[in-house]
Design a protein around this motif. Structure first.
Motif, PDB file in Angstrom:
ATOM      1  N   PRO A   1       0.796  -1.232   0.000  1.00 34.53           N
ATOM      2  CA  PRO A   1       0.000   0.000   0.000  1.00 34.53           C
ATOM      3  C   PRO A   1       0.828   1.282   0.000  1.00 34.53           C
ATOM      4  O   PRO A   1       0.429   2.280  -0.587  1.00 34.53           O
ATOM      5  CB  PRO A   1      -0.823  -0.105   1.286  1.00 34.53           C
ATOM      6  N   GLU A   2       2.000   1.254   0.622  1.00 28.24           N
ATOM      7  CA  GLU A   2       2.793   2.482   0.727  1.00 28.24           C
ATOM      8  C   GLU A   2       3.353   2.971  -0.606  1.00 28.24           C
ATOM      9  O   GLU A   2       3.774   4.108  -0.715  1.00 28.24           O
ATOM     10  CB  GLU A   2       3.916   2.349   1.756  1.00 28.24           C
ATOM     11  N   TYR A   3       3.381   2.118  -1.631  1.00 26.88           N
ATOM     12  CA  TYR A   3       3.807   2.637  -2.927  1.00 26.88           C
ATOM     13  C   TYR A   3       2.754   2.432  -4.006  1.00 26.88           C
ATOM     14  O   TYR A   3       3.051   2.333  -5.189  1.00 26.88           O
ATOM     15  CB  TYR A   3       5.188   2.129  -3.359  1.00 26.88           C
ATOM     16  N   ALA A   4       1.500   2.452  -3.587  1.00 28.76           N
ATOM     17  CA  ALA A   4       0.396   2.331  -4.529  1.00 28.76           C
ATOM     18  C   ALA A   4       0.115   3.672  -5.201  1.00 28.76           C
ATOM     19  O   ALA A   4       0.391   4.733  -4.661  1.00 28.76           O
ATOM     20  CB  ALA A   4      -0.857   1.828  -3.815  1.00 28.76           C
ATOM     21  N   SER A   5      -0.419   3.582  -6.394  1.00 29.41           N
ATOM     22  CA  SER A   5      -0.833   4.749  -7.162  1.00 29.41           C
ATOM     23  C   SER A   5      -2.146   4.419  -7.853  1.00 29.41           C
ATOM     24  O   SER A   5      -2.850   3.511  -7.413  1.00 29.41           O
ATOM     25  CB  SER A   5       0.273   5.122  -8.164  1.00 29.41           C
ATOM     26  N   CYS A   6      -2.430   5.111  -8.938  1.00 30.09           N
ATOM     27  CA  CYS A   6      -3.751   4.967  -9.553  1.00 30.09           C
ATOM     28  C   CYS A   6      -3.823   3.935 -10.675  1.00 30.09           C
ATOM     29  O   CYS A   6      -4.907   3.611 -11.121  1.00 30.09           O
ATOM     30  CB  CYS A   6      -4.233   6.327 -10.048  1.00 30.09           C
ATOM     31  N   HIS A   7      -2.712   3.433 -11.156  1.00 32.95           N
ATOM     32  CA  HIS A   7      -2.746   2.399 -12.197  1.00 32.95           C
ATOM     33  C   HIS A   7      -1.549   1.464 -12.037  1.00 32.95           C
ATOM     34  O   HIS A   7      -0.539   1.826 -11.436  1.00 32.95           O
ATOM     35  CB  HIS A   7      -2.757   3.016 -13.607  1.00 32.95           C
ATOM     36  N   THR A   8      -1.707   0.259 -12.569  1.00 32.70           N
ATOM     37  CA  THR A   8      -0.696  -0.782 -12.449  1.00 32.70           C
ATOM     38  C   THR A   8      -0.522  -1.451 -13.807  1.00 32.70           C
ATOM     39  O   THR A   8      -1.502  -1.867 -14.417  1.00 32.70           O
ATOM     40  CB  THR A   8      -1.143  -1.847 -11.424  1.00 32.70           C
ATOM     41  N   ALA A   9       0.715  -1.555 -14.265  1.00 33.25           N
ATOM     42  CA  ALA A   9       0.986  -2.207 -15.551  1.00 33.25           C
ATOM     43  C   ALA A   9       1.816  -3.464 -15.342  1.00 33.25           C
ATOM     44  O   ALA A   9       2.646  -3.531 -14.431  1.00 33.25           O
ATOM     45  CB  ALA A   9       1.725  -1.245 -16.483  1.00 33.25           C
ATOM     46  N   GLN A  10       1.580  -4.440 -16.187  1.00 32.10           N
ATOM     47  CA  GLN A  10       2.381  -5.665 -16.248  1.00 32.10           C
ATOM     48  C   GLN A  10       3.041  -5.680 -17.621  1.00 32.10           C
ATOM     49  O   GLN A  10       2.346  -5.642 -18.652  1.00 32.10           O
ATOM     50  CB  GLN A  10       1.490  -6.890 -16.115  1.00 32.10           C
ATOM     51  N   ILE A  11       4.367  -5.688 -17.633  1.00 36.32           N
ATOM     52  CA  ILE A  11       5.127  -5.689 -18.876  1.00 36.32           C
ATOM     53  C   ILE A  11       6.266  -6.691 -18.727  1.00 36.32           C
ATOM     54  O   ILE A  11       7.055  -6.601 -17.778  1.00 36.32           O
ATOM     55  CB  ILE A  11       5.692  -4.285 -19.186  1.00 36.32           C
ATOM     56  N   GLU A  12       6.296  -7.642 -19.643  1.00 38.68           N
ATOM     57  CA  GLU A  12       7.344  -8.681 -19.650  1.00 38.68           C
ATOM     58  C   GLU A  12       7.490  -9.381 -18.298  1.00 38.68           C
ATOM     59  O   GLU A  12       8.587  -9.706 -17.854  1.00 38.68           O
ATOM     60  CB  GLU A  12       8.687  -8.091 -20.110  1.00 38.68           C
ATOM     61  N   GLY A  13       6.357  -9.591 -17.614  1.00 45.36           N
ATOM     62  CA  GLY A  13       6.377 -10.306 -16.341  1.00 45.36           C
ATOM     63  C   GLY A  13       6.727  -9.450 -15.139  1.00 45.36           C
ATOM     64  O   GLY A  13       6.769  -9.951 -14.017  1.00 45.36           O
ATOM     65  N   TYR A  14       6.970  -8.171 -15.333  1.00 43.59           N
ATOM     66  CA  TYR A  14       7.287  -7.248 -14.241  1.00 43.59           C
ATOM     67  C   TYR A  14       6.091  -6.335 -13.985  1.00 43.59           C
ATOM     68  O   TYR A  14       5.242  -6.137 -14.848  1.00 43.59           O
ATOM     69  CB  TYR A  14       8.510  -6.397 -14.584  1.00 43.59           C
ATOM     70  N   THR A  15       6.057  -5.761 -12.784  1.00 42.83           N
ATOM     71  CA  THR A  15       4.966  -4.878 -12.370  1.00 42.83           C
ATOM     72  C   THR A  15       5.480  -3.442 -12.300  1.00 42.83           C
ATOM     73  O   THR A  15       6.540  -3.190 -11.730  1.00 42.83           O
ATOM     74  CB  THR A  15       4.435  -5.310 -10.991  1.00 42.83           C
ATOM     75  N   PHE A  16       4.700  -2.527 -12.855  1.00 38.81           N
ATOM     76  CA  PHE A  16       5.057  -1.111 -12.858  1.00 38.81           C
ATOM     77  C   PHE A  16       3.866  -0.312 -12.335  1.00 38.81           C
ATOM     78  O   PHE A  16       2.797  -0.322 -12.932  1.00 38.81           O
ATOM     79  CB  PHE A  16       5.467  -0.673 -14.268  1.00 38.81           C
ATOM     80  N   GLU A  17       4.077   0.337 -11.211  1.00 37.37           N
ATOM     81  CA  GLU A  17       3.014   1.009 -10.482  1.00 37.37           C
ATOM     82  C   GLU A  17       3.158   2.523 -10.572  1.00 37.37           C
ATOM     83  O   GLU A  17       4.194   3.081 -10.209  1.00 37.37           O
ATOM     84  CB  GLU A  17       3.053   0.578  -9.011  1.00 37.37           C
ATOM     85  N   GLY A  18       2.117   3.183 -11.046  1.00 38.38           N
ATOM     86  CA  GLY A  18       2.085   4.638 -11.010  1.00 38.38           C
ATOM     87  C   GLY A  18       2.754   5.316 -12.189  1.00 38.38           C
ATOM     88  O   GLY A  18       3.008   4.724 -13.227  1.00 38.38           O
ATOM     89  N   HIS A  19       3.047   6.592 -11.983  1.00 43.31           N
ATOM     90  CA  HIS A  19       3.490   7.489 -13.047  1.00 43.31           C
ATOM     91  C   HIS A  19       5.003   7.427 -13.279  1.00 43.31           C
ATOM     92  O   HIS A  19       5.718   8.417 -13.140  1.00 43.31           O
ATOM     93  CB  HIS A  19       3.029   8.911 -12.738  1.00 43.31           C
ATOM     94  N   ILE A  20       5.476   6.260 -13.667  1.00 47.90           N
ATOM     95  CA  ILE A  20       6.900   6.024 -13.921  1.00 47.90           C
ATOM     96  C   ILE A  20       7.238   6.517 -15.328  1.00 47.90           C
ATOM     97  O   ILE A  20       6.525   6.197 -16.279  1.00 47.90           O
ATOM     98  CB  ILE A  20       7.225   4.521 -13.825  1.00 47.90           C
ATOM     99  N   PRO A  21       8.334   7.249 -15.481  1.00 47.45           N
ATOM    100  CA  PRO A  21       8.751   7.622 -16.837  1.00 47.45           C
ATOM    101  C   PRO A  21       9.074   6.384 -17.682  1.00 47.45           C
ATOM    102  O   PRO A  21       9.673   5.430 -17.202  1.00 47.45           O
ATOM    103  CB  PRO A  21      10.017   8.463 -16.603  1.00 47.45           C
TER     104      PRO A  21
END
Length: 148
Positions: free
Chosen positions: A70-90
């Protein structure tokens, strides 16, 4: 140079160009009502990604399943190549992560919704924020710092 060598070199060049221009694919989970998520997806598409969209009213079960705390949650979550990317990452940080595939780490996160991050642009307003890499046990390390 023999014609066969020229042909082989040309084929390798064309193949590498095709691979370089192929989009990086994945899935993005987001609320159907979030405008900043749509802006982040546009940023990703502008940078060579193609994300399938899954709209959910409640993203909590998806985030838990993907190992997000929960401490690094944001508004969207992506799964790319088996990895998880949370929030507004460049997009550049995600590409760097995918190129390096750091040992133990299962993804990157930008907690909250910092001003100035991709999808959260608002004039000259820019918050300092960190992109965190995280592992399955919730341990984090600073992957990069922005607007500092």
């Amino acid at each position: 140079m023999k014609i066969s060598h020229i042909f082989a070199a040309t084929c390798l060049f064309v193949t590498s160009l095709a691979q370089a221009s192929a989009p990086i694919t994945g899935t993005n989970y987001q609320s159907p009502y979030c405008g900043c998520c749509k802006e982040w997806v546009k940023h990703m598409e502008d940078n060579g990604f193609k994300l399938d969209m899954v709209y959910e009213e409640d993203l909590t079960p998806i985030k838990i399943k993907l190992g997000l705390r929960p401490e690094y949650a944001s508004c969207h979550t992506a799964q790319i190549e088996g990895y998880t990317f949370e929030g507004h990452i460049p997009a550049a940080e995600i590409k760097r992560f995918l190129e390096n595939k750091p040992e133990r780490m299962i993804g990157l996160a930008v907690g909250g919704m910092p001003m100035g991050s991709p999808g959260m642009e608002y004039g000259d307003n820019k918050d300092a924020y960190e992109v965190l890499a995280f592992d399955k046990d919730g341990h984090t390390m600073v992957w990069s710092r922005h607007n500092q």
